[in-house]
Scaffold this motif. Sequence first.
Motif, mmCIF file in Angstrom:
data_model
loop_
_atom_site.group_PDB
_atom_site.id
_atom_site.type_symbol
_atom_site.label_atom_id
_atom_site.label_comp_id
_atom_site.label_asym_id
_atom_site.label_seq_id
_atom_site.Cartn_x
_atom_site.Cartn_y
_atom_site.Cartn_z
ATOM 1 N N PHE A 86 -0.467 -5.202 -3.301
ATOM 2 C CA PHE A 86 0.508 -5.478 -2.248
ATOM 3 C C PHE A 86 0.161 -4.531 -1.096
ATOM 4 O O PHE A 86 0.517 -3.360 -1.132
ATOM 5 C CB PHE A 86 1.931 -5.210 -2.721
ATOM 6 C CG PHE A 86 2.349 -5.997 -3.939
ATOM 7 C CD1 PHE A 86 3.095 -7.159 -3.801
ATOM 8 C CD2 PHE A 86 1.995 -5.579 -5.216
ATOM 9 C CE1 PHE A 86 3.492 -7.876 -4.925
ATOM 10 C CE2 PHE A 86 2.384 -6.293 -6.336
ATOM 11 C CZ PHE A 86 3.133 -7.443 -6.190
ATOM 12 N N ALA A 87 -0.537 -5.019 -0.106
ATOM 13 C CA ALA A 87 -1.024 -4.149 0.966
ATOM 14 C C ALA A 87 -0.839 -4.847 2.308
ATOM 15 O O ALA A 87 -1.516 -5.830 2.601
ATOM 16 C CB ALA A 87 -2.490 -3.803 0.750
ATOM 17 N N SER A 88 0.075 -4.328 3.118
ATOM 18 C CA SER A 88 0.382 -4.959 4.402
ATOM 19 C C SER A 88 -0.160 -4.183 5.594
ATOM 20 O O SER A 88 -0.345 -4.751 6.673
ATOM 21 C CB SER A 88 1.903 -5.116 4.557
ATOM 22 O OG SER A 88 2.545 -3.845 4.541
ATOM 23 N N ASP A 131 6.820 -3.267 3.401
ATOM 24 C CA ASP A 131 6.484 -3.039 4.813
ATOM 25 C C ASP A 131 5.981 -1.617 5.053
ATOM 26 O O ASP A 131 5.319 -1.362 6.071
ATOM 27 C CB ASP A 131 7.706 -3.284 5.701
ATOM 28 C CG ASP A 131 8.008 -4.759 5.890
ATOM 29 O OD1 ASP A 131 7.122 -5.586 5.605
ATOM 30 O OD2 ASP A 131 9.136 -5.077 6.312
ATOM 31 N N ASN A 132 6.308 -0.716 4.125
ATOM 32 C CA ASN A 132 6.034 0.704 4.365
ATOM 33 C C ASN A 132 5.139 1.377 3.334
ATOM 34 O O ASN A 132 4.745 2.530 3.522
ATOM 35 C CB ASN A 132 7.370 1.469 4.443
ATOM 36 C CG ASN A 132 8.184 1.096 5.655
ATOM 37 O OD1 ASN A 132 7.895 1.557 6.761
ATOM 38 N ND2 ASN A 132 9.195 0.251 5.465
ATOM 39 N N VAL A 133 4.818 0.668 2.261
ATOM 40 C CA VAL A 133 3.998 1.242 1.196
ATOM 41 C C VAL A 133 3.004 0.189 0.707
ATOM 42 O O VAL A 133 3.368 -0.968 0.516
ATOM 43 C CB VAL A 133 4.857 1.700 -0.008
ATOM 44 C CG1 VAL A 133 3.974 2.408 -1.045
ATOM 45 C CG2 VAL A 133 5.982 2.610 0.436
ATOM 46 N N ASN A 134 1.766 0.585 0.528
ATOM 47 C CA ASN A 134 0.781 -0.261 -0.142
ATOM 48 C C ASN A 134 0.818 0.048 -1.632
ATOM 49 O O ASN A 134 0.745 1.219 -2.030
ATOM 50 C CB ASN A 134 -0.622 -0.015 0.404
ATOM 51 C CG ASN A 134 -0.746 -0.379 1.870
ATOM 52 O OD1 ASN A 134 -0.105 -1.311 2.357
ATOM 53 N ND2 ASN A 134 -1.577 0.363 2.591
ATOM 54 N N VAL A 135 0.953 -0.999 -2.438
ATOM 55 C CA VAL A 135 1.147 -0.830 -3.878
ATOM 56 C C VAL A 135 -0.022 -1.463 -4.626
ATOM 57 O O VAL A 135 -0.343 -2.642 -4.419
ATOM 58 C CB VAL A 135 2.464 -1.473 -4.345
ATOM 59 C CG1 VAL A 135 2.734 -1.120 -5.812
ATOM 60 C CG2 VAL A 135 3.633 -1.049 -3.461
ATOM 61 N N LEU A 136 -0.648 -0.677 -5.498
ATOM 62 C CA LEU A 136 -1.703 -1.156 -6.384
ATOM 63 C C LEU A 136 -1.235 -0.980 -7.823
ATOM 64 O O LEU A 136 -0.784 0.105 -8.194
ATOM 65 C CB LEU A 136 -2.998 -0.370 -6.178
ATOM 66 C CG LEU A 136 -3.558 -0.294 -4.755
ATOM 67 C CD1 LEU A 136 -4.757 0.654 -4.714
ATOM 68 C CD2 LEU A 136 -3.954 -1.679 -4.256
ATOM 69 N N ILE A 137 -1.337 -2.029 -8.615
ATOM 70 C CA ILE A 137 -0.924 -1.952 -10.012
ATOM 71 C C ILE A 137 -2.084 -2.442 -10.867
ATOM 72 O O ILE A 137 -2.510 -3.593 -10.769
ATOM 73 C CB ILE A 137 0.328 -2.805 -10.276
ATOM 74 C CG1 ILE A 137 1.473 -2.375 -9.348
ATOM 75 C CG2 ILE A 137 0.753 -2.681 -11.736
ATOM 76 C CD1 ILE A 137 2.680 -3.279 -9.390
ATOM 77 N N ALA A 138 -2.615 -1.531 -11.685
ATOM 78 C CA ALA A 138 -3.719 -1.857 -12.594
ATOM 79 C C ALA A 138 -3.171 -1.846 -14.020
ATOM 80 O O ALA A 138 -3.175 -0.806 -14.688
ATOM 81 C CB ALA A 138 -4.857 -0.854 -12.444
#
Length: 346
Positions: A86-88, A131-138
């Motif tokens: 999730f990267a905006s 809108d304010n954080v890029n989230v990576l989930i592995a």
Amino acid sequence: MRKKVLSMALAGTLLAAGSATGTVLAGDNSANGPNYGGNETIKNERLHNYEEMVKVLEKADSQSEAMELETYGESVKGRDLYLAKFASDEDNPTILFLTQQHGNETLTTEGALKLIQKLTSNGKKTQEILDNVNVLIAPRLNVDGAEGDVNFSLDDYVSGTHTRYNANGVDLNRDHVDREQPETKAFHENVLQKYSPDYMIDFHHQGTQTTLGDSDELVSGSILYPTTENVDNEVLQRSKQLGSVVYNAVSDKGYGLLSKYPGGSAETISRNGLAVEYDIATLLFEMRGMADHEYDDYVLGQKSNGKLIQQAVTAMEEALESLADGSINEADTSFWDDLPRSGYGE
């Protein structure tokens, strides 16, 4: 031989978040409830196996424009490794949630799947975060060990369904320097080096009898920042702040009790090595109990599992909220000075 005290249908692991929809099943009121002890009913079939996990990820991806599902490598046995992204905005802080480096440490992945489902739902709060954080989930780095599909015998395990090690018998969380295994090599090259996360929570599980210091009070988890002497002071401070956010969030819920994990300083461990090599603020979160192990007292009965899954979700959500509003930068780290180290009960 210490295993097979339950039938295979009931043997050796923790209750999952529920069906593929991610519903948390009812459990004990606390996350430090009963361990296996040879008597607890523990069900394997309610965990998401690999195919079920992939279906959850693909469904979430198809339902959300915010999420991008990537495969970033393959396991020893040829299973795809997945990353939910999730990267905006590249200028936003980026946090990575990593689960199941050890295949028998399962509930953290169940929590990660629930978080993915929440982040793909509509809602003002979710949108503010994205809108304010890029989230990576592995989720689930050790996909072969989680399936018990390995090149060695699991006869000495309680149920013989999950193992700590990958198919080659290697502990992936000791392979972050040499990167000899395909899972860790792909993780470094195609996740860490590609996306340069600023923060990471590495979720694991520990034995059921871990206590708060020398007391007889069982904890629901343990946390620790990087402890290698080579870590940059600013990275160490941000790691401690991340721990502060997680500690306060779990403590405020009333069902969690955390101790300070007595971890080592080796940089082969992700908590240490990633902080040094990539300047990532890292936090280890060890949840209570394991799905399968050679030792009975490491395996947890199902009554606590709903709360343990929620504990993982709470940690992830609070980390996201603190990054989104910037409050993580003001987090008080003094609690670390008084946080009792983990003990281990009889």
